[in-house]
Enzyme design. Structure first.
Site, short mmCIF file in Angstrom:
data_model
loop_
_atom_site.label_atom_id
_atom_site.label_comp_id
_atom_site.label_asym_id
_atom_site.label_seq_id
_atom_site.Cartn_x
_atom_site.Cartn_y
_atom_site.Cartn_z
N LYS A 39 0.83 -1.02 -0.04
CA LYS A 39 -0.05 0.00 0.10
C LYS A 39 0.94 1.28 -0.02
CE LYS A 39 -0.77 -0.84 5.05
NZ LYS A 39 -1.91 -1.07 5.83
N ARG B 125 -11.30 -0.58 14.13
CA ARG B 125 -10.99 0.93 14.49
C ARG B 125 -11.22 1.10 16.11
NH1 ARG B 125 -10.80 5.65 11.87
NH2 ARG B 125 -9.21 4.14 10.68
#
Length: 315
Positions: free
Chosen positions: A160, A210
């Protein structure tokens, strides 16, 4: 208090899921004055203070016309009781310059959250490298040969860009090495751009969690963003399904350790991304998921944030 939110254009907010909107709503409920500006409206003239063209707003409660602008004028950032930096990534040159203007505003007396120096020093993907005992095997490099060697060792990897958001530009390459060369060329641009490479974590099927940390303390619930179909990305922006759940004891311990260290550096709000037992990112620019957690659990994350903001602004 007068609270200035430095953010993307108000007209671009999707208020049913926007965490900055949730912060504003809670702050107004407590009687604080809400003011907003974009980073591009800040300026600094030699011999003067950092100022911005700001918008005084009142939230209406309407889903479409969600705010009324009552006044617009130029003000020094140091005139506000708190400045909340909520500009979304990418962390590009303009974002970088904005943090320098915010640092100057701090020298003039402004109280900025998250602290601009800490924003500069904790790039959201690179920041995990400080906590090697909490992360999976990870490599940051520009060199194609290094990436190929990492793949040969770990067989199944994720690549990424360092400046991506919302799952943008994330690739998985398995043992067959399919398209590895093309992916490297796309991401590192012939060796001009650094790439993050990580061992693939099968626990992603359980979600990319998260975990929010406010004032150094973890919020008791996280949002597991679960990939759908054949997708390997759990990001909500990439179609992931958000499922709120209580923090595990392990996630709580990780968040407490990282939170205690980073709050001392001026990071009032942090969003850890955790897959299985591993931290994969430390989000500091504009951590989100406030509303999803509140809607599913009743845990008022925005209230916890404004509690911490009020305390920090008075300190």
């Amino acid at each position: 208090m007068q609270i200035l939110f430095v953010a993307d254009p108000l007209e671009s907010f999707v208020i049913y899921k926007d965490s900055t909107f949730a912060m504003m709503r809670e702050a107004q409920r407590r009687g604080h004055q809400i003011v907003a500006c974009e980073p591009g409206s800040m300026s600094w003239e030699s011999g003067g203070k950092v100022t911005a063209r700001v918008r005084f707003i009142t939230l209406t409660g309407d889903k479409k016309q969600w705010f009324d602008e009552t006044e617009a004028r130029s003000m020094a950032l140091a005139e506000f009781d708190a400045v909340v930096m909520r500009k979304d990534p990418p962390f590009d040159s303009e974002y970088f310059y904005a943090t320098h203007l915010l640092s100057q505003a701090e020298r003039e007396g402004a109280k900025v959250f998250n602290k601009p120096q800490a924003l500069r020093e904790h790039p959201e993907k690179l920041a995990i490298m400080e906590f090697a005992h909490f992360i999976s095997p990870t490599l940051v490099t520009r060199t194609a040969q290094d990436i190929r060697a990492f793949h040969a060792q770990h067989q199944d990897i994720i690549l990424k860009p360092l400046d991506g958001m919302g799952g943008m530009g994330i690739f998985r390459v398995g043992p067959d090495e399919r398209n590895l060369g093309s992916i490297i060329e796309t991401l590192n641009r012939g060796g001009a751009t650094s790439v993050m490479v990580q061992k693939f974590l099968p626990d992603i099927v359980q979600g990319d969690k998260r975990v929010l940390i406010i004032g150094g303390k973890p919020v008791p619930y996280c949002l597991a963003r679960i990939p759908q179909g054949n997708e390997v990305r759990g990001n909500l922006a990439a179609g992931g399904k958000g499922v709120a759940q209580p923090l595990s004891n392990e996630d709580k311990a990780i968040a407490e350790t990282i939170g205690a260290k980073l709050v001392q550096r001026g990071l009032l709000l942090i969003g850890l991304d955790v897959i299985g037992h591993n931290v994969t990112e430390i989000n500091v620019t504009s951590p989100t998921c406030f509303q999803e957690i509140h809607d599913q659990t009743g845990c008022d994350v925005a209230a916890l944030f404004v509690d911490a903001l009020e305390l920090a602004a008075r300190a």
